[in-house]
Design a protein around this motif. Structure first.
Motif, short mmCIF file in Angstrom:
data_model
loop_
_atom_site.label_atom_id
_atom_site.label_comp_id
_atom_site.label_asym_id
_atom_site.label_seq_id
_atom_site.Cartn_x
_atom_site.Cartn_y
_atom_site.Cartn_z
N GLY A 133 76.16 14.79 50.00
CA GLY A 133 74.87 14.72 50.68
C GLY A 133 73.82 15.70 50.21
O GLY A 133 72.73 15.76 50.80
N GLN A 134 74.09 16.43 49.13
CA GLN A 134 73.13 17.41 48.61
C GLN A 134 72.89 17.18 47.13
O GLN A 134 73.73 16.63 46.42
CB GLN A 134 73.65 18.84 48.84
CG GLN A 134 73.95 19.17 50.29
CD GLN A 134 72.74 19.12 51.19
OE1 GLN A 134 71.60 19.24 50.74
NE2 GLN A 134 72.97 18.96 52.50
N GLY A 135 71.72 17.63 46.65
CA GLY A 135 71.34 17.40 45.27
C GLY A 135 71.86 18.46 44.32
O GLY A 135 71.73 19.67 44.59
N PHE A 136 72.42 18.02 43.21
CA PHE A 136 72.92 18.93 42.17
C PHE A 136 72.38 18.50 40.81
O PHE A 136 72.20 17.31 40.55
CB PHE A 136 74.45 18.94 42.14
CG PHE A 136 75.06 19.73 43.27
CD1 PHE A 136 75.55 21.02 43.04
CD2 PHE A 136 75.13 19.21 44.55
CE1 PHE A 136 76.10 21.76 44.07
CE2 PHE A 136 75.68 19.94 45.60
CZ PHE A 136 76.16 21.22 45.36
N HIS A 137 72.15 19.49 39.96
CA HIS A 137 71.59 19.26 38.64
C HIS A 137 72.71 19.41 37.61
O HIS A 137 73.45 20.39 37.63
CB HIS A 137 70.48 20.28 38.37
CG HIS A 137 69.68 20.00 37.14
ND1 HIS A 137 68.78 18.96 37.05
CD2 HIS A 137 69.63 20.63 35.93
CE1 HIS A 137 68.20 18.97 35.87
NE2 HIS A 137 68.71 19.96 35.16
N LEU A 138 72.80 18.43 36.69
CA LEU A 138 73.85 18.43 35.68
C LEU A 138 73.26 18.50 34.28
O LEU A 138 72.23 17.87 33.99
CB LEU A 138 74.72 17.17 35.77
CG LEU A 138 75.39 16.82 37.08
CD1 LEU A 138 76.23 15.56 36.91
CD2 LEU A 138 76.24 17.97 37.59
N TYR A 139 73.94 19.24 33.40
CA TYR A 139 73.68 19.22 31.96
C TYR A 139 74.87 18.53 31.31
O TYR A 139 76.02 18.72 31.73
CB TYR A 139 73.54 20.64 31.41
CG TYR A 139 72.35 21.40 31.95
CD1 TYR A 139 71.19 21.52 31.19
CD2 TYR A 139 72.38 21.99 33.20
CE1 TYR A 139 70.08 22.21 31.67
CE2 TYR A 139 71.29 22.68 33.70
CZ TYR A 139 70.14 22.79 32.93
OH TYR A 139 69.06 23.48 33.42
N PHE B 297 78.08 34.02 37.40
CA PHE B 297 76.88 34.79 37.76
C PHE B 297 76.44 35.61 36.55
O PHE B 297 77.29 36.25 35.91
CB PHE B 297 77.22 35.72 38.92
CG PHE B 297 76.11 36.65 39.35
CD1 PHE B 297 75.24 36.28 40.35
CD2 PHE B 297 75.95 37.89 38.75
CE1 PHE B 297 74.22 37.14 40.75
CE2 PHE B 297 74.94 38.76 39.13
CZ PHE B 297 74.08 38.37 40.14
N PRO B 298 75.15 35.65 36.25
CA PRO B 298 74.02 34.94 36.85
C PRO B 298 73.52 33.84 35.91
O PRO B 298 72.37 33.85 35.49
CB PRO B 298 73.00 36.05 37.01
CG PRO B 298 73.22 36.92 35.79
CD PRO B 298 74.69 36.77 35.41
N GLU B 299 74.39 32.91 35.57
CA GLU B 299 74.05 31.88 34.60
C GLU B 299 73.67 30.56 35.29
O GLU B 299 73.39 30.54 36.48
CB GLU B 299 75.20 31.71 33.61
CG GLU B 299 75.52 33.01 32.85
CD GLU B 299 76.19 32.78 31.53
OE1 GLU B 299 75.46 32.57 30.54
OE2 GLU B 299 77.44 32.81 31.49
N TYR B 300 73.70 29.48 34.54
CA TYR B 300 73.38 28.15 35.06
C TYR B 300 74.00 27.14 34.10
O TYR B 300 74.58 27.52 33.08
CB TYR B 300 71.87 27.98 35.21
CG TYR B 300 71.11 27.91 33.91
CD1 TYR B 300 70.55 26.71 33.45
CD2 TYR B 300 70.93 29.05 33.11
CE1 TYR B 300 69.86 26.65 32.26
CE2 TYR B 300 70.23 28.99 31.92
CZ TYR B 300 69.70 27.80 31.49
OH TYR B 300 69.02 27.74 30.30
N GLY B 301 73.91 25.86 34.42
CA GLY B 301 74.59 24.86 33.62
C GLY B 301 74.20 24.85 32.15
O GLY B 301 75.04 24.62 31.27
N GLY B 302 72.94 25.13 31.86
CA GLY B 302 72.49 25.14 30.47
C GLY B 302 73.09 26.24 29.63
O GLY B 302 72.96 26.23 28.39
N ALA B 303 73.77 27.20 30.27
CA ALA B 303 74.37 28.31 29.54
C ALA B 303 75.50 27.87 28.62
O ALA B 303 75.95 28.65 27.77
CB ALA B 303 74.88 29.37 30.52
N ALA C 277 78.21 20.03 32.81
CA ALA C 277 78.01 21.40 33.27
C ALA C 277 76.99 21.42 34.40
O ALA C 277 75.78 21.37 34.15
CB ALA C 277 77.55 22.29 32.11
N PRO C 278 77.44 21.49 35.64
CA PRO C 278 76.50 21.53 36.76
C PRO C 278 75.90 22.91 36.97
O PRO C 278 76.53 23.93 36.65
CB PRO C 278 77.38 21.15 37.96
CG PRO C 278 78.74 21.66 37.58
CD PRO C 278 78.84 21.46 36.09
N ASP C 279 74.68 22.96 37.48
CA ASP C 279 74.21 24.16 38.16
C ASP C 279 75.00 24.20 39.46
O ASP C 279 74.87 23.28 40.30
CB ASP C 279 72.71 24.06 38.49
CG ASP C 279 71.81 24.16 37.27
OD1 ASP C 279 72.27 24.66 36.24
OD2 ASP C 279 70.65 23.73 37.39
#
Length: 290
Positions: free
Chosen positions: A10-16, A32-38, A53-55
């Motif tokens: 039910g929530q939005g997630f961003h994927l690479y 921490f403190p990265e994100y999917g694009g890392a 690779a999700p955020d």
């Protein structure tokens, strides 16, 4: 590299994503403190694989609730279990730093979804808590955790264009890779509303006990051995110069694993997938081929 949005619980997630559907899937979980694009540096050296690779919750362009209770480990694992549930087959799960906590959680509670487990400079909660409770070198190295848990730490980290965060990120390690366009991209993700609080909430929600250096902790969270087993093949890749996570943090890991392989990467530290992506990718390819 491709990006897309997905609804999980039910929530939005961003994927690479890198690679193509139909290729063997590797779910890549950042810390921490990265994100999917890392994961872009590593993905460039893993042709023939479909990397997703999700955020993770609280990071980047994914859902970032403000309440600490929303960052309990079970909820973080639930996000990624929902993502794996959209795939047709068990996959390889790769976790780094905090991503390792979620990867281990999947291995413990959703083993049918995880074909193989790869951890890079991340820790199983039981050996790590043992090392933290001892009051020795790992306890001293982890004193940033109580500081991050304190009220207002997110504001201190964000001040002066994230100067404190960048200093914490570097902590006696080689950060030459975090510059130019890469640094700009990280700062863009850190600056999204509510993300700094979401990122720090991972530390606040964790039940890990961190005593002061030289002191031992006895009132520890329940970590039952039989519920923290890794039943699938497990690869641990370790940058030997890590100053945040020390070798003692993985002592006794074999007792929890059905099949563990350890590989050390000389000349790398906690950020090994940025510093030596080709070598790390070769280790992964060789192990997956066995």
């Amino acid at each position: 590299m491709r990006t897309r949005q997905i609804d999980l619980n039910g929530q939005g997630f961003h994927l690479y994503e890198w690679g193509q559907p139909g290729q063997p899937v590797i779910l890549c979980l950042h810390g921490f403190p990265e994100y999917g694009g890392a994961w872009a540096d590593l993905a460039a050296h893993l042709p023939g694989y479909h990397l997703i690779a999700p955020d993770q919750r609280g990071f980047g362009q994914s859902w970032a609730p403000p309440d600490v209770r929303d960052y309990a480990t079970g909820k973080l694992v639930g996000d990624m279990a929902a993502l794996l549930g959209t795939l047709d087959t068990p996959v390889t799960v790769l976790g780094h730093d905090w991503g390792a906590a979620v990867a281990y959680g999947l291995a413990f509670s959703r083993p049918a979804l995880v074909e193989r487990l790869i951890i890079m400079n991340g820790v199983h909660p039981a050996p790590f808590q043992t090392a933290l409770a001892a009051g020795g070198p790992q306890t001293a190295a982890s004193q940033y955790i109580p500081w991050l848990r304190a009220q207002g730490s997110e504001d201190a980290l964000a001040a002066d264009n994230f100067a404190r965060l960048r200093a914490l990120f570097a902590a006696h390690m080689d950060m030459a890779w975090l510059s130019g366009d890469t640094l700009t991209a990280y700062q863009t993700e850190w600056a999204r509303p509510g993300r700094m609080r979401g990122m720090v909430n991972w530390y606040r929600a964790s039940p890990l006990v961190v005593p002061k250096p030289g002191e031992q902790a006895t009132d520890l969270p329940d970590l039952p051995h039989d519920r923290m087993r890794v039943p699938m093949p497990h690869l641990l890749i370790w940058g030997q110069n890590d100053t945040a996570l020390l070798p003692e943090s993985t002592a006794g890991l074999e007792d929890y694993c059905a099949e563990l392989t350890r590989v050390t990467v000389p000349g790398a530290d906690h950020w090994l997938h940025h510093q030596q992506p080709a070598q790390v990718a070769q280790v992964i390819r060789d192990w997956l081929a066995t």
